[in-house]
Design an enzyme around this catalytic site. Structure first.
Site, short mmCIF file in Angstrom:
data_model
loop_
_atom_site.label_atom_id
_atom_site.label_comp_id
_atom_site.label_asym_id
_atom_site.label_seq_id
_atom_site.Cartn_x
_atom_site.Cartn_y
_atom_site.Cartn_z
N ASP A 5 74.47 65.13 73.81
CA ASP A 5 73.24 65.52 73.15
C ASP A 5 72.37 64.75 73.86
O ASP A 5 72.46 64.05 74.58
CB ASP A 5 73.27 65.45 71.59
CG ASP A 5 72.27 66.26 70.94
OD1 ASP A 5 72.61 66.72 69.89
OD2 ASP A 5 71.48 66.67 71.52
C1 GLC Z 1 68.53 68.29 70.31
C2 GLC Z 1 69.90 68.64 69.55
C3 GLC Z 1 70.76 69.69 69.99
C4 GLC Z 1 70.24 70.61 71.07
C5 GLC Z 1 69.88 69.62 72.37
C6 GLC Z 1 69.35 70.32 73.34
O1 GLC Z 1 68.40 67.13 70.13
O2 GLC Z 1 70.36 67.89 68.76
O3 GLC Z 1 71.45 70.47 68.91
O4 GLC Z 1 71.35 71.42 71.58
O5 GLC Z 1 69.03 68.63 71.86
O6 GLC Z 1 68.14 71.07 72.97
#
Ligand code: GLC
Length: 731
Positions: A289
């Site tokens: 993430d």
């Molecule tokens: C965010 C979220 C995740 C998302 C990622 C990219 O922090 O936790 O669900 O896909 O970043 O945007």
């Protein structure tokens, strides 16, 4: 499944790559903010935190800011993927650099959050899950993929299948609610819709299952907070939804921000290697993430970025989303043998495999401006968004007020009734101002006259439509709430309208269950609209005027009071002192124990009667049947729900567990015999020693219109030669 030709090409390519080029493939870069103020994202966020900038100003600046996609780094082979690069022309320009201007011409893979639509926005996942409709879920994913792929996206960070039992957690909005089976089926349908059976199609997206695992169990419902649970509960209630989505063929998995019983998912080898790869046979790509690898320092698990990179890569992480830890440290970690070249080649191989499967090596330019323009917000897409919204909104109360008769004079109340931009909720793709139609927009398109309720005297009307609830930014990531009560101005508005003596229809917009007590007191009808997307207004009017019959059923219970969270969920245990009139039983002094509206609940404009339940053991499970009759005067769709209970077991078991369901269409007066076949494995659970077992003895089957209102049939379930299954690996 690995394809020999692709595996050969991966091997050949790995043999040519330098260590630096391998490390570059592990790095997913975001676009730096280089707007007029040339501020970094961190500086913007700091200005918001210390009040020098409002959130709205920051959001506007970020969304409008020009981005620097670090072209020199790309040319130098230091970038393997982008996050959030939108637009086929921009993507083709960057892809051209990767393919034509780097030594080996390895194409980029471009990821974006296509969660419930890209330009045409469908209901938030929690809403759409209330349709209990796998075909719909697959169709809306397919539409999203057509639009996103046309805009240069190759992978979506979806489906999110985090079982969410606590509505204080803002990301319940992104989930399919509190049940493992529904989240798993939702994820499976979305994977099929995004990917099709040919990932190389120009309108396919690679699916990324997230957030692995149990992110929805954050303590206190507070985002990013700790998750700590027994291995039994993890295996029975939280792991199954990820397993079903992964086994549907998802080609990527994203570990969650949280720790799981003390070990952050980003560095959790039991999750990323033992369960995901060894137990489930996953051969796709894992991607962290955002910044999550670096945040292992905050968790107190990594001493520094280098240590975080080492632990994450060795645990089974392949790609680093934007932290830069892999880019900065993996070369040295391999040179000092703290990460083996074998492990590095595995990670790079997983990434290259996905790029080959997407066809990007042989066909790197998958869209163009003309195709992109033609794909967006078409009439067919709007029609599907409207259908999905109709099937997602739950009728919670109706004292006979609905459906409304045409020609009634309407008093329209509440700011959310006329704000289309608030209708799309969290993670709303690239929705543009003006795309979404509010209730007011719907009334105006249909030329239905209405008067706006203002601070002044109430308009003379026959019925009030009162929009209340949350705006789009009040749920989703980093949007947990300590109180689920309606806001004061909504309660005041409801009371003001009720005092007029005219009937009131409450339309509730939100990304989560709320405490709707005041709405129940003041409104004769309540429609839970959630955040229904681009066609919000038209779909709401379709239901309120009876052009469609509400069929949605809740996938998360609604609390009477916030304090009931997190133990509000339907598959709770009985305790030694089940709630009752006697003082010394498990309940609250100041709130009910049961939800205001139970899991599976929803009303229709017709009525259904359930009768003649039966259940019996088969050679591999339980067969159950029931008759459902439409006893009203309108056709409707009913979601027949089959639950079971194991009343005596070696661990305490839930009072209800959803085993199966079926959505059936019934004309007025029509009856259908509905049957379910429950495999015996669905009845199984982990004993105190983590053996997966299926008990002999009584199994209760409960079938009905929701988790509370059911008929019951008992089965004396006897399995031959019962023996505990081999001990599964602990999570
Ligand atoms: C965010 C979220 C995740 C998302 C990622 C990219 O922090 O936790 O669900 O896909 O970043 O945007």
């Amino acid at each position: 499944m690995k394809h020999p030709e692709i595996e050969k090409r991966i091997k050949d390519l790995l043999g040519k790559m330098t260590l630096e080029e391998k490390v570059g493939q592990l790095h997913q870069a975001g676009g730096s903010i280089v707007g007029a103020f040339d501020l970094s994202l961190e500086e913007i966020l700091t200005m918001v935190q210390d009040g020098r900038m409002t959130e709205e100003e920051a959001h506007k600046m970020i969304s409008e800011a020009k981005r620097d996609w670090h072209e020199d780094d790309l040319r130098a082979g230091r970038i393997g993927s982008y996050l959030g690069l939108v637009g086929s022309e921009e993507m083709n320009r960057m892809q051209h650099i990767a393919v034509e201007e780097t030594r080996l011409g390895i194409p980029l893979i471009n990821g974006f959050d296509v969660i419930h639509g890209f330009r045409t926005i469908t209901p938030i996942p929690l809403a759409e899950s209330c349709a209990w409709d796998m075909d719909l879920w697959e169709h809306t994913a397919r539409m999203s993929a057509e639009e996103a792929a046309a805009a240069g996206i190759h992978m979506t960070f979806s489906p999110m299948v985090d079982v969410s039992k606590d509505p204080r957690w803002g990301r319940i909005a992104e989930s399919a609610g509190e049940d493992a089976l529904l989240n798993g089926l939702y994820g499976e349908a979305k994977v099929k819709g995004y990917q099709t059976d040919d990932l190389a199609r120009h309108d396919a997206l690679a699916a990324c299952v997230k957030h692995f695992a149990a992110y929805g169990a954050a303590e206190g419902g507070r985002d990013y907070n700790r998750v700590d649970m027994s291995p039994q509960r993890f295996e029975e209630e939280y792991l199954p939804s990820y397993e079903r989505a992964v086994k549907a063929g998802a080609r990527a998995v994203m570990p969650a921000f949280n720790d799981l019983s003390g070990v952050p998912c980003s560095v959790n080898k039991k999750l990323l290697t033992d369960i995901l790869r060894k137990r489930w046979g996953f051969d796709g790509m894992t991607i962290s993430d955002a910044n999550a690898i670096a945040e292992c320092i905050n968790h107190g698990i990594a001493a520094d970025r280098r240590d975080a990179a080492r632990q994450a890569l060795n645990a089974g992480m392949d790609m680093d989303m934007t932290s830069g830890c892999f880019l900065d440290h993996v070369k040295e970690l391999v040179e000092t043998d703290e990460v083996s070249m074998e492990r590095l080649d595995e990670a790079v191989g997983d990434i290259l495999r996905l790029k080959f499967e997407l066809g990007l090596f042989d066909d790197p330019y998958r869209s163009d401006a003309e195709r992109e323009k033609a794909a967006m917000l078409t009439p067919a897409h709007r029609a599907l968004a409207r259908e999905a919204a109709r099937k997602s909104m739950v009728l919670l109360k109706n004292d006979g007020l609905l459906p409304l008769k045409e020609g009634l004079r309407i008093g329209l109340a509440g700011a959310l009734a006329s704000d289309g931009d608030e209708m799309c909720g969290t993670w709303a793709g690239i929705v543009q101002p003006g795309d979404c139609r509010s209730i007011r927009d719907g009334l105006e398109v249909e030329q239905i006259s209405y008067d706006r309720v203002t601070e002044g005297p109430l308009p003379d009307c026959d019925v009030f439509l009162c929009a209340i609830g949350e705006g789009k930014n009040e749920s989703g990531e980093a949007a947990s709430r300590a109180s689920l009560e309606l806001r004061d101005e909504d309660i005041a508005l409801l009371k003001r309208l009720k005092a007029s003596g005219k009937p009131v229809v409450a339309v509730v917009f939100a990304g989560r269950p709320l405490c709707l007590g005041p709405a129940i007191e003041c409104a004769g009808a309540i429609l839970m609209a959630w955040h229904p997307g681009t066609e919000a207004g038209p779909a709401i009017l379709d239901l309120l005027f009876g052009r469609a019959n509400p069929s949605a059923r809740l996938t998360a219970g609604f609390p009477a009071a916030t304090g009931q969270c997190p133990s509000l969920y339907y598959d709770h245990i009985r305790t030694g002192r089940p709630a009752g009139k006697f003082k010394y039983t498990s309940k609250y002094l100041d709130a009910p124990v049961e939800p205001l509206f139970p899991f599976g609940f929803g009303l229709s404009y017709t009525d259904y009667q359930y009768s003649d339940i039966s259940a019996s053991q088969t050679k591999d499970g339980i067969h159950a049947e029931i008759t459902v009759q439409n006893t009203g005067d309108r056709a409707g769709d009913e979601i027949v729900q089959c639950y079971f209970r194991d009343p005596v077991a070696r661990r305490v078991r839930p009072v209800r567990k959803l085993a199966a369901f079926e959505k059936i269409a019934l004309r007025p007066g029509e009856s259908k015999r509905v049957s379910f076949d429950i495999p015996d494995t669905a009845l199984g659970y982990f004993d105190p020693d983590m053996n997966f077992i299926i008990d002999d003895g009584l199994i209760e089957i409960h079938i009905g219109a929701n988790a509370r209102d059911t008929l019951r049939a008992d089965v004396n379930f006897i399995r031959e030669n019962q023996a505990p299954a081999a001990n599964t690996s602990r999570p």
